[in-house]
Write an enzyme that holds these catalytic residues in place. Structure first.
Site, PDB file in Angstrom:
ATOM      1  N   GLY A  11      15.069   5.555 -20.904  1.00  0.00           N
ATOM      2  CA  GLY A  11      13.955   6.488 -21.021  1.00  0.00           C
ATOM      3  C   GLY A  11      13.633   7.140 -19.687  1.00  0.00           C
ATOM      4  NE  ARG A  25      17.094  17.466   0.337  1.00  0.00           N
ATOM      5  CZ  ARG A  25      16.207  18.452   0.435  1.00  0.00           C
ATOM      6  NH1 ARG A  25      15.097  18.272   1.136  1.00  0.00           N
ATOM      7  NH2 ARG A  25      16.431  19.603  -0.164  1.00  0.00           N
ATOM      8  NE  ARG A  72      17.621   5.087 -25.183  1.00  0.00           N
ATOM      9  CZ  ARG A  72      16.753   4.379 -24.492  1.00  0.00           C
ATOM     10  NH1 ARG A  72      17.180   3.444 -23.665  1.00  0.00           N
ATOM     11  NH2 ARG A  72      15.452   4.586 -24.614  1.00  0.00           N
ATOM     12  CG  ASP A 103      14.782  -4.243 -19.718  1.00  0.00           C
ATOM     13  OD1 ASP A 103      15.016  -3.108 -20.196  1.00  0.00           O
ATOM     14  OD2 ASP A 103      14.101  -5.096 -20.305  1.00  0.00           O
ATOM     15  CB  THR A 126      10.804   1.616 -16.978  1.00  0.00           C
ATOM     16  OG1 THR A 126      10.072   1.401 -18.189  1.00  0.00           O
ATOM     17  CG2 THR A 126      10.636   0.398 -16.092  1.00  0.00           C
ATOM     18  CG  ASP A 128       7.966   0.428 -20.855  1.00  0.00           C
ATOM     19  OD1 ASP A 128       7.177   1.296 -21.269  1.00  0.00           O
ATOM     20  OD2 ASP A 128       9.107   0.270 -21.338  1.00  0.00           O
ATOM     21  CG  ASP A 130       9.392  -3.617 -18.917  1.00  0.00           C
ATOM     22  OD1 ASP A 130       9.875  -2.842 -18.074  1.00  0.00           O
ATOM     23  OD2 ASP A 130       9.799  -3.671 -20.095  1.00  0.00           O
ATOM     24  NE  ARG A 172      11.054  -1.365 -22.974  1.00  0.00           N
ATOM     25  CZ  ARG A 172      12.087  -1.819 -22.307  1.00  0.00           C
ATOM     26  NH1 ARG A 172      13.284  -1.820 -22.850  1.00  0.00           N
ATOM     27  NH2 ARG A 172      11.943  -2.301 -21.090  1.00  0.00           N
ATOM     28  NE  ARG A 256     -11.038  11.559 -38.197  1.00  0.00           N
ATOM     29  CZ  ARG A 256     -11.746  11.145 -39.232  1.00  0.00           C
ATOM     30  NH1 ARG A 256     -11.728   9.855 -39.556  1.00  0.00           N
ATOM     31  NH2 ARG A 256     -12.484  11.982 -39.931  1.00  0.00           N
TER      32      ARG A 256
END
Length: 332
Positions: A11, A25, A72, A103, A126, A128, A130, A172, A256
């Site tokens: 991602g 650079r 992917r 990861d 990422t 996340d 994580d 995730r 909502r």
């Protein structure tokens, strides 16, 4: 070490371009030739390469996404696919590879380093946050601020209509992003995968708040929360919708739901993410120049640290339970 390839995988995350710029650079400064790999491991297998010069990375430090693009690759999961990738790197004379990603991308880097003499180093990228062995990953701070901005806007509508809003954030199976944005944004309830929750208690807190005169409530939910509540809704859908439906059913509050989705991955990277990406990109080049392989660069207590990529993959990064408890206390 004469030639180094760089790719982004998995991602996208704001700040990846800044990391690529730093690799290019700093590498050129050290006398290296830098090759950009388009579309991640898929492009590596196909030999989708582009030589990168200083001007190639001009005016990208402020841009979100990754100009090298990402994809992917199921083929790369096989040993035969990785053999093709190594052959492509050998063909262009690359001695090292910098991988910017999460990861899953790190696992690919580890296998590539173990199965060949290509030197590999990973940069955590990422939203996340994580990945172990680093306090922060590239893109996390920008995504955090994106969620806060969305919460602020939703709160205006929630107050105007005296409604409860359920907001779903990415992450995730990790609750870092949701917890920190909920704490910073003053959410009434924060639900993350690391801790079980009691929906009855969530509903009681909502009712108590409205009885005290609150005009709105915001429940922030991580996309990976468990299925520990009963609902008739198909849980293959967003759990936020199931949660909102159940709250309405139990206590009659009009709810909502907003799923922020990929909105969190985009946008101009914050100063924090640009600085982090720049430091890690330069550090990755330094690691390759030492001749080491299967390493990752991260930042701990604002200092650049180098770790075994295997440790980052196999270790679990734990959410601070104290911060989770603090968020609950402050929401009362």
């Amino acid at each position: 070490m004469k030639k180094v390839a760089v790719l982004t995988s998995g991602g996208d995350a704001p700040g990846m371009n800044a990391a690529i710029r730093a690799v290019v650079r700093k590498g050129i400064y050290e006398g290296l030739k830098i090759i950009g790999v388009k579309r991640g491991y898929a492009g590596l297998i196909e030999g989708d390469f582009e030589p990168l010069e200083r001007r190639s990375v001009a005016d990208i430090i402020h841009r979100g996404g990754t100009f090298l693009r990402s994809a992917r690759s199921e083929e790369f999961r096989s040993k035969e696919g990785r053999r093709k990738a190594v052959e492509q790197l050998k063909y262009i004379g690359a001695d090292g590879l910098v991988i910017i990603g999460g990861d899953g991308s790190f696992k690919g880097a580890q296998l590539l380093g173990e199965e060949s003499d290509i030197k590999t180093v990973g940069i955590p990228g990422t939203i996340d946050n994580d990945i172990a062995c680093t306090d922060y990953s590239i893109g996390y701070d920008t995504a955090l601020n994106t969620i806060l901005d969305a919460m602020n806007k939703i709160r205006d509508t929630a107050t105007s209509h005296e409604r409860t809003f359920v907001i779903e954030a990415m992450g995730r199976h990790s609750g870092f992003l949701t917890l920190m944005s909920g704490l910073a944004g003053g959410a009434e309830s924060i639900l993350i995968p690391e801790f079980d929750f009691d929906l009855d208690q969530v509903c009681q807190k909502l009712e108590a708040g409205y009885e005290r005169g609150k005009l709105h409530s915001i429940i922030l939910v991580a996309e990976g929360i468990g299925d520990n509540f009963q609902t008739s809704r198909d849980l293959n859908e967003s759990k936020a919708f199931a949660l909102g439906e159940e709250i309405s059913k139990r206590i009659g509050l009009e709810t909502r739901v907003t799923v922020l989705g990929h909105l969190q991955r985009g946008g101009t990277p914050t100063a924090q993410d640009r600085l982090l990406a720049t430091r890690l990109g330069a550090a990755a080049v330094d690691v390759l120049l030492t001749g080491e392989t299967n390493k990752m660069v991260g930042v701990i207590h604002d200092q650049i640290e180098v770790a075994e990529i295997e440790e980052a993959i196999e270790s679990q990064k734990d959410v601070d339970e104290g911060l989770y408890e603090l968020a609950d206390i402050l929401s009362l």
